[in-house]
Design an enzyme around this catalytic site. Structure first.
Site, short mmCIF file in Angstrom:
data_model
loop_
_atom_site.label_atom_id
_atom_site.label_comp_id
_atom_site.label_asym_id
_atom_site.label_seq_id
_atom_site.Cartn_x
_atom_site.Cartn_y
_atom_site.Cartn_z
N ARG A 135 0.72 -1.31 0.47
CA ARG A 135 -0.31 0.25 0.23
C ARG A 135 1.15 1.57 0.44
NH1 ARG A 135 -4.94 -0.01 4.46
NH2 ARG A 135 -5.72 -2.23 4.27
N ARG B 17 8.26 3.92 4.98
CA ARG B 17 8.30 3.62 6.23
C ARG B 17 9.38 2.54 6.28
NH1 ARG B 17 2.52 3.55 6.55
NH2 ARG B 17 2.72 1.34 7.04
N HIS C 181 -9.64 -5.30 -3.72
CA HIS C 181 -9.66 -6.51 -4.40
C HIS C 181 -9.96 -6.76 -6.26
CE1 HIS C 181 -6.55 -9.48 -2.59
NE2 HIS C 181 -7.58 -9.15 -0.74
N ASP C 182 -9.95 -7.31 -6.89
CA ASP C 182 -10.46 -6.78 -7.78
C ASP C 182 -11.94 -7.08 -7.92
OD1 ASP C 182 -9.22 -8.42 -11.18
OD2 ASP C 182 -11.47 -9.21 -10.90
N ASP D 154 -6.75 -6.97 -12.23
CA ASP D 154 -5.68 -8.18 -11.46
C ASP D 154 -3.95 -8.20 -12.05
OD1 ASP D 154 -6.98 -8.16 -8.49
OD2 ASP D 154 -6.72 -9.97 -8.44
#
Length: 403
Positions: free
Chosen positions: A99, A105, A140-141, A170
């Site tokens: 993400r 980070r 998701h898809d 996807d």
């Protein structure tokens, strides 16, 4: 023969299937793909992490990781991040699927690594892209194709939308666009000498796929809103749909062109059904009563013979016809085998195992299956040794849990 990406080094920070498919395609084309894996399997899904040493069955099943090398690095550990930075210093491409914000980070974001290696091409795959109001949402898809307007178009006439296999956003969307984006960035680097950030959004790519279809064209030009299951390609017209056969199999008929529909009617000896064929207005309407009647008549006709008998008859008559295969049948299909899309590859423990080939056929520098998926961490010593780490250093890193 070397593939077109021979000499290109790719670092993969991926935990899901579509991203692994991107780097699998690069590996098939000759790239040296180094799969950087986490010590934990807790968050791995889709392609999954590489198999543990000795698990040959999972190794051959993990097609998305074939032809790669595997290194285990704990990127939450400072020494793990140092190793990644050293690998990135000489890499050509890095592909990550976190993400937005996660790699920053970890000190593994584009800004950090491109400062070390300005020639690095850094590809990020995320649900909604690196910016915008949805950037931090999980997805998701089926979420992406819903936002893209695709899911509303998938389903039967007057029925609800359905969830198709996760092939659209996807794999057909994000994965293929990522391969194209990386290839374009590599080409651009030949002229500019610089790498760049390739920002791939699953949602963006799903909408891009829809952009050249009739529903989008009609909406932007005429304001017409497509209706689920309607239109010539919606599956409700007699010349473009599926039919069950006598043996419980299914045929796909795709006679959108009038002459192909005529071929079908002639082949089955039912020229009287020709008036239920394609019309220009079908692309934006429902089937008329005659077309519905013809479809019902064809349902009865196709139930009189087995699937393969119908295919042989109609293919010989120049009809757009196909068999709806179950998965085992794919590997016996003569066209698939001739094109190298299905084959058996020899495994040292399991013998001949089935694999799916490379779809892009290059005449001079072809792609190929260049090996099975690695075992997890199989190449940690070799990769770190090539990066300048000595045996004692590698042993100490393993003792600390860094690798």
């Amino acid at each position: 023969m070397s593939g077109p990406l021979s000499g290109v080094t790719v670092l993969e920070l991926i935990q899901k299937g579509p991203g692994a498919f991107v780097t699998m395609m690069l590996a098939d084309m000759g790239a040296d793909v180094i799969k950087v894996e986490t010590p934990s399997r807790a968050k791995e899904s889709g392609s999954g992490g590489s198999a543990k040493q000795g698990d040959a069955a999972l190794q051959v099943a993990n097609i998305g990781n074939r032809g790669k090398r595997s290194v285990v690095l704990d990127l939450k550990h400072a020494k793990g991040r140092e190793i990644l930075a050293k690998l990135a210093a000489s890499a050509d491409v890095l592909v990550e699927g976190f993400r937005p914000g996660v790699t920053a980070r970890l000190g593994a974001d584009f800004a950090t690594l491109s400062a070390i290696n300005p020639r690095l091409i850094y590809c990020s795959l995320s649900g909604y892209g690196q910016d915008g109001p949805y950037r931090d949402l999980p997805g998701h898809d089926n979420n992406f194709i819903g936002f893209a307007g695709i899911q509303d178009l998938v389903g039967a006439l007057d029925g609800p939308p359905i969830v198709p296999p996760n092939l659209i956003a996807d794999f057909g969307g994000a994965a293929m666009h990522a391969v194209a984006g990386i290839s374009m960035a590599l080409f651009a680097r030949e002229r500019t000498g610089r790498g760049q950030h390739v920002d791939i959004s699953y949602l963006d790519c799903a909408l891009s796929l829809l952009s050249s279809t009739r529903p989008i064209r009609d909406y932007v030009s005429k304001g017409r809103i497509a209706e689920r299951g309607a239109g010539a390609l919606g599956g409700s017209f007699p010349y473009y749909r599926l039919y069950e056969t006598a043996d419980g199999g299914w045929l796909s008929i795709g006679c959108v062109e009038p002459w192909l529909w005529t071929n079908l009617c002639s082949a089955i000896g039912r020229e009287d059904l020709a008036d239920g064929g394609p019309r220009p207005e079908d692309f934006t309407s429902r089937a008329n009563p005659r077309q519905v009647e013809v479809g019902s008549e064809l349902e009865q006709i196709f139930r009189t013979r087995p699937r393969d008998a119908w295919f042989d008859l109609l293919a010989a008559a120049n009809v757009c016809v196909g068999k709806v295969y179950r998965l085992p049948e794919i590997f016996d299909d003569p066209q698939m085998r001739h094109r190298g899309m299905v084959s058996e590859v020899e495994h040292p423990e399991l013998g001949a195992v089935k694999q799916v080939g490379t779809a892009i056929k290059l005449s001079d520098t072809p792609g190929a299956i260049r090996g099975f998926a690695p075992f997890k961490g199989e190449h940690s010593n070799a990769v770190l040794g090539a990066a300048g780490y000595g045996d004692d250093e590698i042993a100490a890193l393993r003792e600390e849990g860094v690798i």
